[in-house]
Scaffold this motif. Structure first.
Motif, mmCIF file in Angstrom:
data_model
loop_
_atom_site.group_PDB
_atom_site.id
_atom_site.type_symbol
_atom_site.label_atom_id
_atom_site.label_comp_id
_atom_site.label_asym_id
_atom_site.label_seq_id
_atom_site.Cartn_x
_atom_site.Cartn_y
_atom_site.Cartn_z
ATOM 1 N N ARG A 24 0.817 -1.225 0.000
ATOM 2 C CA ARG A 24 0.000 0.000 0.000
ATOM 3 C C ARG A 24 0.847 1.270 0.000
ATOM 4 N NH1 ARG A 24 -2.205 -1.412 5.688
ATOM 5 N NH2 ARG A 24 -3.977 -2.042 4.417
ATOM 6 N N ASP A 25 2.140 1.143 0.330
ATOM 7 C CA ASP A 25 2.995 2.334 0.338
ATOM 8 C C ASP A 25 3.621 2.611 -1.023
ATOM 9 O OD1 ASP A 25 4.512 -0.016 0.522
ATOM 10 O OD2 ASP A 25 6.192 1.008 1.482
ATOM 11 N N CYS A 26 3.340 1.773 -2.015
ATOM 12 C CA CYS A 26 3.968 1.917 -3.332
ATOM 13 C C CYS A 26 3.142 2.846 -4.227
ATOM 14 C CB CYS A 26 4.117 0.560 -4.011
ATOM 15 S SG CYS A 26 5.248 -0.547 -3.158
ATOM 16 N N ARG A 27 3.841 3.498 -5.125
ATOM 17 C CA ARG A 27 3.188 4.398 -6.067
ATOM 18 C C ARG A 27 2.396 3.590 -7.100
ATOM 19 N NH1 ARG A 27 4.836 7.321 -10.553
ATOM 20 N NH2 ARG A 27 6.957 6.474 -10.572
ATOM 21 N N HIS A 28 1.261 4.118 -7.524
ATOM 22 C CA HIS A 28 0.503 3.455 -8.586
ATOM 23 C C HIS A 28 -0.060 4.500 -9.538
ATOM 24 C CE1 HIS A 28 -2.715 4.284 -5.616
ATOM 25 N NE2 HIS A 28 -3.532 4.338 -6.662
ATOM 26 N N VAL A 29 -0.279 4.046 -10.772
ATOM 27 C CA VAL A 29 -0.784 4.919 -11.830
ATOM 28 C C VAL A 29 -2.150 4.392 -12.251
ATOM 29 C CG1 VAL A 29 -0.344 5.882 -14.116
ATOM 30 C CG2 VAL A 29 1.584 5.356 -12.594
ATOM 31 N N GLY A 30 -3.188 5.199 -12.067
ATOM 32 C CA GLY A 30 -4.537 4.715 -12.313
ATOM 33 C C GLY A 30 -4.910 3.686 -11.251
ATOM 34 N N GLY A 31 -5.728 2.736 -11.638
ATOM 35 C CA GLY A 31 -6.132 1.679 -10.717
ATOM 36 C C GLY A 31 -7.613 1.376 -10.756
ATOM 37 N N GLU A 32 -8.386 2.277 -11.346
ATOM 38 C CA GLU A 32 -9.838 2.105 -11.327
ATOM 39 C C GLU A 32 -10.296 0.878 -12.103
ATOM 40 O OE1 GLU A 32 -8.265 4.818 -12.272
ATOM 41 O OE2 GLU A 32 -8.639 6.250 -10.641
ATOM 42 N N VAL A 33 -9.647 0.603 -13.233
ATOM 43 C CA VAL A 33 -10.055 -0.559 -14.044
ATOM 44 C C VAL A 33 -9.769 -1.854 -13.294
ATOM 45 C CG1 VAL A 33 -9.651 -1.834 -16.185
ATOM 46 C CG2 VAL A 33 -9.747 0.662 -16.230
ATOM 47 N N ALA A 34 -8.565 -1.987 -12.753
ATOM 48 C CA ALA A 34 -8.206 -3.200 -12.013
ATOM 49 C C ALA A 34 -9.080 -3.370 -10.778
ATOM 50 C CB ALA A 34 -6.735 -3.157 -11.619
ATOM 51 N N GLU A 35 -9.414 -2.271 -10.120
ATOM 52 C CA GLU A 35 -10.284 -2.342 -8.943
ATOM 53 C C GLU A 35 -11.672 -2.854 -9.318
ATOM 54 O OE1 GLU A 35 -10.278 1.466 -7.027
ATOM 55 O OE2 GLU A 35 -8.088 1.501 -6.848
ATOM 56 N N ARG A 36 -12.183 -2.370 -10.440
ATOM 57 C CA ARG A 36 -13.508 -2.829 -10.872
ATOM 58 C C ARG A 36 -13.474 -4.299 -11.271
ATOM 59 N NH1 ARG A 36 -15.649 -3.889 -15.415
ATOM 60 N NH2 ARG A 36 -13.985 -2.928 -16.648
ATOM 61 N N LEU A 37 -12.405 -4.714 -11.961
ATOM 62 C CA LEU A 37 -12.292 -6.119 -12.347
ATOM 63 C C LEU A 37 -12.214 -7.016 -11.118
ATOM 64 C CD1 LEU A 37 -9.787 -5.802 -15.343
ATOM 65 C CD2 LEU A 37 -12.239 -6.296 -15.467
ATOM 66 N N PHE A 38 -11.509 -6.555 -10.091
ATOM 67 C CA PHE A 38 -11.434 -7.328 -8.842
ATOM 68 C C PHE A 38 -12.796 -7.384 -8.153
ATOM 69 C CE2 PHE A 38 -10.685 -7.078 -4.146
ATOM 70 C CZ PHE A 38 -10.405 -8.428 -3.974
ATOM 71 N N ARG A 39 -13.493 -6.259 -8.137
ATOM 72 C CA ARG A 39 -14.805 -6.210 -7.468
ATOM 73 C C ARG A 39 -15.823 -7.119 -8.151
ATOM 74 N NH1 ARG A 39 -17.339 -0.862 -8.748
ATOM 75 N NH2 ARG A 39 -18.052 -2.084 -10.562
ATOM 76 N N ASP A 40 -15.813 -7.149 -9.473
ATOM 77 C CA ASP A 40 -16.851 -7.851 -10.227
ATOM 78 C C ASP A 40 -16.372 -9.137 -10.898
ATOM 79 O OD1 ASP A 40 -18.571 -5.762 -9.600
ATOM 80 O OD2 ASP A 40 -18.141 -4.671 -11.458
ATOM 81 N N GLY A 41 -15.061 -9.422 -10.864
ATOM 82 C CA GLY A 41 -14.515 -10.534 -11.633
ATOM 83 C C GLY A 41 -14.441 -11.838 -10.867
ATOM 84 N N LEU A 42 -14.715 -12.925 -11.568
ATOM 85 C CA LEU A 42 -14.675 -14.262 -10.981
ATOM 86 C C LEU A 42 -13.990 -15.221 -11.941
ATOM 87 C CD1 LEU A 42 -15.750 -15.853 -8.455
ATOM 88 C CD2 LEU A 42 -17.657 -16.572 -9.912
ATOM 89 N N CYS A 43 -13.096 -16.051 -11.407
ATOM 90 C CA CYS A 43 -12.437 -17.102 -12.186
ATOM 91 C C CYS A 43 -13.140 -18.427 -11.911
ATOM 92 C CB CYS A 43 -10.958 -17.211 -11.807
ATOM 93 S SG CYS A 43 -10.011 -15.709 -12.134
ATOM 94 N N LEU A 44 -13.582 -19.082 -12.965
ATOM 95 C CA LEU A 44 -14.296 -20.348 -12.843
ATOM 96 C C LEU A 44 -13.335 -21.524 -12.938
ATOM 97 C CD1 LEU A 44 -17.364 -19.550 -15.140
ATOM 98 C CD2 LEU A 44 -17.208 -19.350 -12.653
ATOM 99 N N PRO A 45 -13.722 -22.691 -12.413
ATOM 100 C CA PRO A 45 -12.875 -23.876 -12.567
ATOM 101 C C PRO A 45 -12.547 -24.107 -14.029
ATOM 102 C CG PRO A 45 -14.661 -24.316 -11.029
ATOM 103 C CD PRO A 45 -14.939 -22.971 -11.628
ATOM 104 N N SER A 46 -11.250 -24.296 -14.332
ATOM 105 C CA SER A 46 -10.816 -24.323 -15.734
ATOM 106 C C SER A 46 -9.775 -25.393 -16.023
ATOM 107 C CB SER A 46 -10.235 -22.943 -16.119
ATOM 108 O OG SER A 46 -11.103 -21.899 -15.796
#
Length: 377
Positions: free
Chosen positions: A321-343
């Protein structure tokens, strides 16, 4: 595992060549280099080891910055910390879920203007799909910044016909037990630079200098692969194409049965990209589907079916959390709504039908509840 893996493993066992290095390691490296279109390959203990060695080969110094994808497994960021360097996390793009080339270009330009370009850009190929190297390679070349390709999840993938692992100055793969081929544990570093390959082998064997005694001029690591694991890897490599085809078939079945449900979208595959579909990943719009990602995950878990969210972005991880980041909104949304199915490649049709039925039933239940409770939000 198949008959060929067993045959090669017994050959290694019967030869009594058990320790790290050996003829199967040499053969595995040569065969692997041919598959990914590189001149040299170095078999190591893990994908993380390959990433760490790549940073050493590029002479990344303490406190230097290394740009990397925020949506990745923690090993990517950890390897940067092993080198005492500073990770800077770049957001994902919608079209590939991988590093956003435009954000990368903007940040490199900003850093260039203040004379603080990163030591390297470590690009991650997420879920078996190459990043947008057509743009990323051109951008990094214009700033003179080398690319390390974290292809841990993408062995067998292609971009415009070119194999994953062939885009950076260095490429790194994982053979962990959950990867598309496995040696139970292990990894591979690939490059076209012979001197780097020799240096990687030297560092991976505790940097032992040529001498009758143990002589060490620099610090090295115990990173080499055993002859036994390399034997398994050689057998697995022979069925790589079958594994990729099977994963893509599994994805297509999921897509055929679930994409007609409102609010479900699958990880895109743009023109020119050929993903392995190492993991079938989808996003869920709870307003459209009537249930969210976590409700689906828990419903599957109740039926003894494991699913998991997509990678939690590194800039949200407590350790980073102490590291610099550029953007982040797309990855945050993918984490919030994304699911990996058995593959897994060995999934049966019955296994996959169970997953599909749970999700479909949850949607039907949500639809009934919405009709009986029309004011429900």
């Amino acid at each position: 595992m198949g008959a060929r893996e067993r045959e090669l493993l017994l050959d290694a066992f019967d030869s009594n060549w058990i320790a790290p290095l050996g003829p199967h390691v040499d053969a595995f490296e040569q065969e692997f280099a041919g598959v990914v279109g590189r001149k040299h390959a170095v078999a190591v203990a893990s994908g993380t080891a390959a990433l760490h060695l790549s940073l050493r080969l590029l002479d990344v110094q303490p406190e230097q910055e290394v740009f990397t994808s925020t949506m990745t497994f923690v090993a990517t960021a950890n390897s940067i910390r092993y080198a005492n360097a500073k990770p800077v996390f770049i957001d994902s793009e919608e079209s590939t879920w991988n590093m956003d080339p435009m954000l990368l270009a903007e940040e490199l330009d900003r850093c260039s203007q203040v004379g603080k370009l990163p030591a390297a850009v470590m690009v991650v190929d997420v879920n078996g799909q190459c990043a947008n190297y057509a743009m990323i390679s051109e951008i990094c070349e214009s700033f003179g910044v080398p690319i390390i390709e974290d292809a841990a999840e993408s062995l067998g993938a292609k971009l415009s016909g070119k194999p994953a692992g062939s885009f950076g100055q260095l490429g790194c793969f994982s053979f962990n037990g959950n990867k598309i081929i496995t040696t139970s544990g292990g990894g591979m570093l690939v490059t076209d630079d012979e001197s780097w390959a020799k240096q990687a082998r030297y560092l991976a064997t505790q940097a032992r200098d040529p001498a009758p005694h143990y002589e060490h001029t620099v610090m090295g690591y115990n990173y080499r692969m055993s002859n036994l694991l390399a034997a398994i890897g050689r057998g697995q490599l022979q069925v790589l194409e079958d594994r990729v085809n099977r994963r893509r078939e599994i994805f297509q079945v999921y897509q055929r049965h679930l994409s007609n449900l409102p609010g479900i979208c699958f990880m895109p595959e743009p023109d020119g990209f050929h993903s392995t579909r190492w993991l079938t990943a989808m996003t869920i719009d709870p307003n459209a589907l009537g249930c969210d990602r976590e409700q689906i995950r828990l419903a599957l878990e109740a039926e003894n079916i494991e699913a998991r969210p997509v990678w939690k972005p590194m800039h949200l991880q407590p350790a980073y959390r102490d590291c610099r980041h550029v953007g982040g909104e797309v990855a945050e949304r993918l984490f919030r709504d994304g699911l990996c199915l058995p593959s897994g490649s060995s999934m049966s049709e019955a296994d996959q039908s169970r997953v599909i039925n749970v999700i479909s039933q949850l949607r039907r239940t949500a639809s009934v509840e919405a009709l009986t409770c029309p004011t429900r939000v």
